[in-house]
Design an enzyme around this catalytic site. Sequence first.
Site, PDB file in Angstrom:
ATOM      1  N   LYS A  26       0.842  -1.201   0.000  1.00  0.00           N
ATOM      2  CA  LYS A  26       0.000   0.000   0.000  1.00  0.00           C
ATOM      3  C   LYS A  26       0.881   1.257   0.000  1.00  0.00           C
ATOM      4  O   LYS A  26       2.095   1.166   0.214  1.00  0.00           O
ATOM      5  CB  LYS A  26      -0.930  -0.040   1.213  1.00  0.00           C
ATOM      6  CG  LYS A  26      -0.213  -0.046   2.545  1.00  0.00           C
ATOM      7  CD  LYS A  26      -1.115  -0.587   3.647  1.00  0.00           C
ATOM      8  CE  LYS A  26      -0.436  -0.449   5.004  1.00  0.00           C
ATOM      9  NZ  LYS A  26      -1.107  -1.224   6.044  1.00  0.00           N
ATOM     10  N   TYR A  83      15.381  29.959   9.183  1.00  0.00           N
ATOM     11  CA  TYR A  83      14.095  30.563   9.567  1.00  0.00           C
ATOM     12  C   TYR A  83      13.935  30.571  11.084  1.00  0.00           C
ATOM     13  O   TYR A  83      14.194  29.577  11.754  1.00  0.00           O
ATOM     14  CB  TYR A  83      12.931  29.775   8.968  1.00  0.00           C
ATOM     15  CG  TYR A  83      12.738  30.012   7.488  1.00  0.00           C
ATOM     16  CD1 TYR A  83      12.474  31.285   6.987  1.00  0.00           C
ATOM     17  CD2 TYR A  83      12.813  28.958   6.594  1.00  0.00           C
ATOM     18  CE1 TYR A  83      12.295  31.497   5.628  1.00  0.00           C
ATOM     19  CE2 TYR A  83      12.623  29.148   5.235  1.00  0.00           C
ATOM     20  CZ  TYR A  83      12.361  30.430   4.761  1.00  0.00           C
ATOM     21  OH  TYR A  83      12.181  30.635   3.436  1.00  0.00           O
TER      22      TYR A  83
HETATM   23  C1  LIG Z   1      -0.288  -2.168   6.616  1.00  0.00           C
HETATM   24  C2  LIG Z   1      -0.805  -3.473   7.071  1.00  0.00           C
HETATM   25  C3  LIG Z   1       0.060  -4.540   7.320  1.00  0.00           C
HETATM   26  C4  LIG Z   1       1.563  -4.422   7.216  1.00  0.00           C
HETATM   27  O1  LIG Z   1       2.090  -3.786   8.357  1.00  0.00           O
HETATM   28  P1  LIG Z   1       3.668  -3.691   8.543  1.00  0.00           P
HETATM   29  O2  LIG Z   1       3.884  -3.170   9.912  1.00  0.00           O
HETATM   30  O3  LIG Z   1       4.171  -2.743   7.511  1.00  0.00           O
HETATM   31  O4  LIG Z   1       4.200  -5.050   8.332  1.00  0.00           O
HETATM   32  C5  LIG Z   1      -0.506  -5.749   7.672  1.00  0.00           C
HETATM   33  N1  LIG Z   1      -1.843  -5.900   7.790  1.00  0.00           N
HETATM   34  C6  LIG Z   1      -2.696  -4.887   7.570  1.00  0.00           C
HETATM   35  C7  LIG Z   1      -4.148  -5.108   7.724  1.00  0.00           C
HETATM   36  C8  LIG Z   1      -2.211  -3.641   7.219  1.00  0.00           C
HETATM   37  O5  LIG Z   1      -3.065  -2.628   7.028  1.00  0.00           O
END
Ligand SMILES: *Cc1c(COP(=O)(O)O)cnc(C)c1O
Length: 366
Positions: free
Chosen positions: A35, A258
């Site tokens: 994702k 800044y």
């Molecule tokens: C994002 C996600 C993962 C992966 O999590 P990580 O900590 O990056 O391994 C696993 N399961 C679900 C449902 C997620 O949304």
Amino acid sequence: MSRATRATIHLAALRENLKRVREVAPRSKVMAVVKADGYGHGLERVARELSAADAFGVASIADGQRIRATGLSNRVVVLSGIDEPSDIAQMRRLDLESVLHHESQLAWLEEDSAPAGAKPLRTWLKVDTGMHRLGFAPDRVAGVQARLRALPGVDPRSVLMTHFANSDVFDDPISMLQIDRFEGVARAFTGERSLANSAGVLGFPQAHADWVRVGGLLYGISVVAGRSGSAFGFHPAMTLGTRLIAINRVARGERIGYGGTWQCPEDMDVGVAAIGYGDGYPRHAPPGTPVLLRGREAPVVGRVSMDLVTLDLRAHPDARVGDEVLLWGPALPVERVAEAAGTIGYELVCGMTRRVDFVEDHAPLH
Ligand SMILES: *Cc1c(COP(=O)(O)O)cnc(C)c1O
């Protein structure tokens, strides 16, 4: 010359990290979570390198479509599932699988009439064991499974899944409680099971089950406090680098950047590197945040601005304009930068903006 800011993606690291996940969880299938554009590494390139994964996990149908457009035929699971009734037909068309976490989604499925001869939709039934974000309450799972089995357009073999709230703290009892609750539900459930994210894979071998769902570790990043991915045998898949575009001598007592928030304690050289929050480098990285120059640290001083960051060059009498500057990568774990900036490595690698030049490193790991 074009702007020097560059994210280099180490393709071999992605592949090796998948192998390492299989070593750590040898009896489980692996869902590679891609994702957020492959955690900022580029969805298509990541999916291609991880084509040995048993499935991909995505956050949207659009991401599933992008994976299909590459020609990959791996299983693809949309982690938040159906957002509206028309998603069902799209998932069928693209051969995507849906997490099912809410009554509204179940109702849409019950109203849906699958076209004749359609391949049954595969679902992952999510139970909320304590995170209280997505999922059916444990006592509803048996009823939901029965309703799913009555649907001709839905594959009767759901995968039962849950998500850990705090698996990166290995001794937090909440994960044990979540595992107990999950097992309570799973006893009456026929089908495969999935609990662990990356930290769960590392800290809770008893929860590896049939499927592990791994994101961070595939990119070489850990969320376990004080321990970077390399401590567990994983390789960072991104190097963020730029160049030094100025070196200025600044007098003791003068203020940098800044707001003038940082004052030179002595006459000193201040380096200016071509990266800032407009590239995704965190604006809230405080003075002292590590940056590497010629293999040694040159900490941030002053505020990070949109295009530039200023560096303490007191330990770098040999620095030259044009020198490479490393913001994170194998030699400087993104987890360290994240800790200084009050966030996690995931957020930093996800945050690269469109003006950053992405390049692929095809070299084998050394
Ligand atoms: C994002 C996600 C993962 C992966 O999590 P990580 O900590 O990056 O391994 C696993 N399961 C679900 C449902 C997620 O949304």
